[in-house]
Design an enzyme around this catalytic site. Structure first.
Site, PDB file in Angstrom:
ATOM      1  N   GLY A 190      33.788  45.202  86.240  1.00  0.00           N
ATOM      2  CA  GLY A 190      33.743  46.769  86.818  1.00  0.00           C
ATOM      3  C   GLY A 190      33.816  47.853  85.759  1.00  0.00           C
ATOM      4  N   ASN A 211      27.815  38.604  93.432  1.00  0.00           N
ATOM      5  CA  ASN A 211      28.802  38.624  94.015  1.00  0.00           C
ATOM      6  C   ASN A 211      28.979  39.890  94.650  1.00  0.00           C
ATOM      7  OD1 ASN A 211      31.475  38.770  95.240  1.00  0.00           O
ATOM      8  ND2 ASN A 211      32.398  38.401  93.349  1.00  0.00           N
ATOM      9  N   TRP A 212      28.687  40.082  95.919  1.00  0.00           N
ATOM     10  CA  TRP A 212      28.657  41.230  96.471  1.00  0.00           C
ATOM     11  C   TRP A 212      29.946  42.003  96.874  1.00  0.00           C
ATOM     12  CZ3 TRP A 212      24.430  40.719 100.954  1.00  0.00           C
ATOM     13  CH2 TRP A 212      23.030  40.660 100.321  1.00  0.00           C
ATOM     14  N   LYS A 213      30.961  41.048  96.857  1.00  0.00           N
ATOM     15  CA  LYS A 213      32.347  41.648  97.189  1.00  0.00           C
ATOM     16  C   LYS A 213      32.380  42.117  98.699  1.00  0.00           C
ATOM     17  CE  LYS A 213      33.140  41.844  92.224  1.00  0.00           C
ATOM     18  NZ  LYS A 213      33.925  42.710  91.027  1.00  0.00           N
ATOM     19  N   GLU A 231      34.833  35.039  83.472  1.00  0.00           N
ATOM     20  CA  GLU A 231      34.749  36.528  83.711  1.00  0.00           C
ATOM     21  C   GLU A 231      35.982  37.074  82.978  1.00  0.00           C
ATOM     22  OE1 GLU A 231      32.244  37.757  87.256  1.00  0.00           O
ATOM     23  OE2 GLU A 231      34.140  37.198  87.943  1.00  0.00           O
ATOM     24  N   HIS A 267      38.350  33.878  91.982  1.00  0.00           N
ATOM     25  CA  HIS A 267      38.163  35.178  91.242  1.00  0.00           C
ATOM     26  C   HIS A 267      39.032  36.008  91.012  1.00  0.00           C
ATOM     27  CE1 HIS A 267      36.011  39.134  90.705  1.00  0.00           C
ATOM     28  NE2 HIS A 267      35.189  38.596  90.752  1.00  0.00           N
ATOM     29  N   GLY A 275      28.590  41.570  89.856  1.00  0.00           N
ATOM     30  CA  GLY A 275      29.017  42.226  90.836  1.00  0.00           C
ATOM     31  C   GLY A 275      28.266  43.391  91.251  1.00  0.00           C
TER      32      GLY A 275
HETATM   33  P1  13P Z   1      30.541  43.696  87.778  1.00  0.00           P
HETATM   34  O1  13P Z   1      29.271  43.019  87.354  1.00  0.00           O
HETATM   35  O2  13P Z   1      30.488  44.813  88.676  1.00  0.00           O
HETATM   36  O3  13P Z   1      31.365  44.117  86.313  1.00  0.00           O
HETATM   37  O4  13P Z   1      31.520  42.585  88.394  1.00  0.00           O
HETATM   38  C1  13P Z   1      31.516  41.339  88.036  1.00  0.00           C
HETATM   39  C2  13P Z   1      32.233  40.464  88.871  1.00  0.00           C
HETATM   40  O5  13P Z   1      33.590  40.395  89.143  1.00  0.00           O
HETATM   41  C3  13P Z   1      31.626  39.352  89.432  1.00  0.00           C
HETATM   42  O6  13P Z   1      32.184  38.414  89.924  1.00  0.00           O
END
Ligand code: 13P
Length: 252
Positions: free
Chosen positions: A173, A11-13, A167, A97, A233
């Site tokens: 994060g 998930n590149w956000k 999650e 999400h 992420g």
């Molecule tokens: P991180 O791997 O950066 O903690 O993020 C997880 C996430 O939100 C994936 O959708």
């Protein structure tokens, strides 16, 4: 556990900041996983990169989006439909999400999106997770309700098109992921909730974990968490690390 194909989703956000970087990451991942056999890899870039990256999909690397709208067409400013996504070779959609829930997305909207996506033959990656994980155990009821609401009226024959991504919000994060034993507890609980809804057919639904997964903890979580893979992420933007995690999952 029923043998289902493993799954690692990036998930590149709202990253990276340029198309050139997006192409570089996608190209490096694609080359890096050439010999990966058992694991599906899905890259979920921002909408605007989907079309330029639509040459990426191969058997093992696929494209996903981070959101979708449930209506087919019409006056919905700023929204993107399932059929528009499919024209960009998108076969997975992350739905619900926690970052979208925090922006106001409701369980009802999430359910509509899951139904629209699965109905059109794409796979919905349904995100669930509690904000607080304490000894009161409220997190179980929260996750149960999120699953039941998201999958309301999703028929049994579409379950192949559902993935549940657990999650815990507090791990997203964060520096540390959830301990593998706790991931295992939650995976078992989610499986039970799904079994109560769908019976044995629920065993066709993959359950993946997300939240601070990295090259150091991936092996431990995949071995001890009994999940089918990861939703990643930050580390999914570093092609080398992402590929390393994919290889760990593939060999486990
Ligand atoms: P991180 O791997 O950066 O903690 O993020 C997880 C996430 O939100 C994936 O959708």
């Amino acid at each position: 556990m029923k043998k289902l194909k493993k799954l690692v989703v990036g998930n590149w956000k709202m990253n990276p900041s340029s198309l050139a970087e997006a192409k570089k990451i996608a190209g490096d991942v694609k080359r890096g996983v050439k010999n990966t056999k058992k694991t599906q890899v899905v890259l979920c870039p921002p909408f605007v990169y989907l079309y330029p990256l639509s040459g990426v999909p191969r058997t093992s690397v696929l494209l996903g989006s981070q959101n979708v709208f449930y209506e087919e067409a019409g006056s919905y400013t700023g929204e993107v439909s399932v059929s528009q996504l499919s024209q960009c070779k998108t076969s997975f959609v992350i739905i619900g999400h926690s970052e979208r829930r925090a922006m106001g997305e409701t369980d009802d909207q999430i359910n509509r999106k899951v139904r629209a996506v699965t109905h059109e033959g794409m796979t919905a990656i349904v995100c669930v997770g509690e904000k607080i994980h304490d000894q009161h155990g409220d997190y179980l009821a929260i996750v149960k309700k999120q699953i039941q609401d998201a999958l309301r009226d999703v028929s049994k024959k579409l379950l192949d098109h559902v993935v549940v991504a657990y999650e815990p919000v507090w791990a997203i994060g964060a520096q540390d992921a959830m301990p593998a034993e706790d991931v295992h507890e939650m995976a078992l609980f989610i499986k039970k909730v799904l079994r109560d809804m769908y019976g044995i057919l629920a065993d066709g639904i993959r359950i993946i974990y997300g939240g601070a997964v990295n090259t150091f903890n991936a092996q431990h979580i995949i071995d001890g968490g009994y999940v089918h893979g990861f939703l990643i992420g930050r580390e999914s933007l570093k092609a080398k690390n992402f590929v390393e995690i994919i290889k760990i999952v593939d060999l486990s």
